[in-house]
Design an enzyme around this catalytic site. Structure first.
Site, PDB file in Angstrom:
ATOM      1  N   LYS A  54      15.899   5.601 -10.497  1.00 53.28           N
ATOM      2  CA  LYS A  54      14.464   5.448 -10.779  1.00 53.28           C
ATOM      3  C   LYS A  54      13.810   6.837 -10.906  1.00 53.28           C
ATOM      4  O   LYS A  54      13.025   7.082 -11.824  1.00 53.28           O
ATOM      5  CB  LYS A  54      13.782   4.638  -9.666  1.00 53.28           C
ATOM      6  CG  LYS A  54      14.192   3.166  -9.669  1.00 53.28           C
ATOM      7  CD  LYS A  54      13.684   2.427  -8.443  1.00 53.28           C
ATOM      8  CE  LYS A  54      14.308   1.047  -8.353  1.00 53.28           C
ATOM      9  NZ  LYS A  54      13.987   0.333  -7.111  1.00 53.28           N
ATOM     10  N   GLN A  98      11.962   1.006  -1.370  1.00 49.80           N
ATOM     11  CA  GLN A  98      13.293   0.461  -1.647  1.00 49.80           C
ATOM     12  C   GLN A  98      13.725  -0.464  -0.515  1.00 49.80           C
ATOM     13  O   GLN A  98      13.678  -0.091   0.655  1.00 49.80           O
ATOM     14  CB  GLN A  98      14.289   1.624  -1.819  1.00 49.80           C
ATOM     15  CG  GLN A  98      15.670   1.201  -2.247  1.00 49.80           C
ATOM     16  CD  GLN A  98      15.705   0.561  -3.636  1.00 49.80           C
ATOM     17  OE1 GLN A  98      15.115   1.060  -4.585  1.00 49.80           O
ATOM     18  NE2 GLN A  98      16.382  -0.580  -3.749  1.00 49.80           N
ATOM     19  N   ASP A 121       6.216  -3.025  -8.706  1.00 44.99           N
ATOM     20  CA  ASP A 121       7.309  -4.011  -8.651  1.00 44.99           C
ATOM     21  C   ASP A 121       6.757  -5.430  -8.868  1.00 44.99           C
ATOM     22  O   ASP A 121       7.512  -6.352  -9.144  1.00 44.99           O
ATOM     23  CB  ASP A 121       7.986  -3.981  -7.267  1.00 44.99           C
ATOM     24  CG  ASP A 121       9.232  -3.092  -7.246  1.00 44.99           C
ATOM     25  OD1 ASP A 121       9.876  -2.974  -8.305  1.00 44.99           O
ATOM     26  OD2 ASP A 121       9.558  -2.556  -6.172  1.00 44.99           O
TER      27      ASP A 121
END
Ligand code: NAP
Length: 298
Positions: A54, A98, A121
């Protein structure tokens, strides 16, 4: 008939190039770029490699990227305070935590602490609600479903009036993509059906799908005879079915028997190289959008 292959690797390249161009325009106009923070707690090797990917992608697009690694024993209170700091940081437009988090931390509490307008997200209940309402209300779309919809649109598949059958009802793939395809709008206006392990006639439902989206996590679940000739088949499954002894890399297979299915489908995504590469691209697109909103450009 051999199906057209919908390449996620190729579509991702196009999307990243479009984002890069928009970042350059933003820099010229506002002297600012999208800001993304990635918070990694502990040192789980799989998490480390996802986060690295990412970060690498964000940097390649010219984003302002903060890699905020925290020790395994960080308290929930301290992690929540860190999120609050980034919630209030005007240079940060996207906050990524994460998963999984260590046992002393409640994942849900942490994800729900992210400002929904920086939740790139799109897992926050507010963004799930916005997705249900649809239209302009949906600020961020969850990344894997957004990638699936983008592949359907960019492959030239007609969605209006199409029968869409989604195998799987998870919160991260099955349910959101089924809702997104049934919304009013471009790349949608379809009739969605969700099927799962309690569905009585799985094959029968799949067989009438103009667009079949499979997210079950079962290798080769979908047989070629379940596919309507000419259908668009999106295989989300990523199943490790062995190890390549020469490369030491996992052998991956989708949920659809690809070799046989490609002789019947009109368009089909491969595994690997299909949906997989799209997720991070859509995450970057959400971060760009968040920055464009913050700067009043959209
Ligand atoms: P999940 O949470 O495990 O859900 C799987 C769903 O499939 C469940 O709803 C389950 O039904 C249904 N299912 C399982 N076996 C079935 C069967 N034999 N017949 C009918 N339905 C069945 O999975 P997920 O998180 O959505 O992930 C699905 C797959 O997509 C996995 O292989 C995952 O690795 C992959 N994935 C890929 C990406 C990506 O490429 N970027 C992202 C996310 C997920 P019940 O609800 O009845 O149990």
């Amino acid at each position: 008939m051999t199906a057209e292959i919908i390449s996620g690797t190729q579509i991702r390249k196009e999307i990243l190039a479009e984002i890069k161009e928009d970042v350059e325009k933003m820099k010229e106009k506002h002297g600012k770029v999208p800001g993304l923070v990635t918070i990694l707690v502990g040192s789980n090797p799989a998490s480390q490699s996802y986060v690295t990917l990412k970060i690498k992608t964000a940097l390649s697009l010219g984003f302002h990227e903060i890699q905020d690694d925290q020790p395994e024993d960080i308290s929930e209170e301290d992690l929540l305070a860190l999120i609050e700091k980034y919630n209030n940081d005007d240079d940060i437009h996207g906050i990524l935590v994460q998963l999984p988090l260590p046992d002393q931390i409640d994942d849900k509490k942490v994800l729900n602490a992210i400002n929904p307008d920086k939740d790139v997200d799109a897992f926050h209940p507010v963004n799930v609600g916005r997705l249900m309402i649809g239209g302009d209300e949906a600020k961020f779309l969850p990344c894997t479903p957004a990638g699936i919809q983008e592949m359907i649109v960019r492959s030239g598949t007609e969605t209006s009036g199409a029968e869409v059958v989604v195998v799987g009802r998870s919160n991260i793939v099955g349910k959101p993509i089924a809702v997104m395809m049934a919304q009013k709008g471009i790349g949608a206006n379809a009739t969605s059906t969700i099927v799962h392990t309690r569905t009585k006639d799985l094959a029968g439902h799949c067989k009438r799908a103009d667009i079949l989206i499979v997210a079950a996590g079962v290798p080769d679940l979908v047989k070629p005879e379940w596919i309507k000739p000419g259908a668009t088949v999106i295989d989300v499954g990523v199943n490790r079915v062995g190890m390549n002894e020469e490369t030491g890399k996992a052998i991956l297979k989708g949920d659809v028997d690809f070799e046989a299915a490609k002789e019947i489908a009109g368009k089909i995504t491969p595994v690997p190289g299909g949906v997989g590469p799209m997720t991070i691209a859509m995450l970057m697109k959400n971060t760009l959008k968040s920055a464009q909103w913050a700067l009043g450009d959209i």
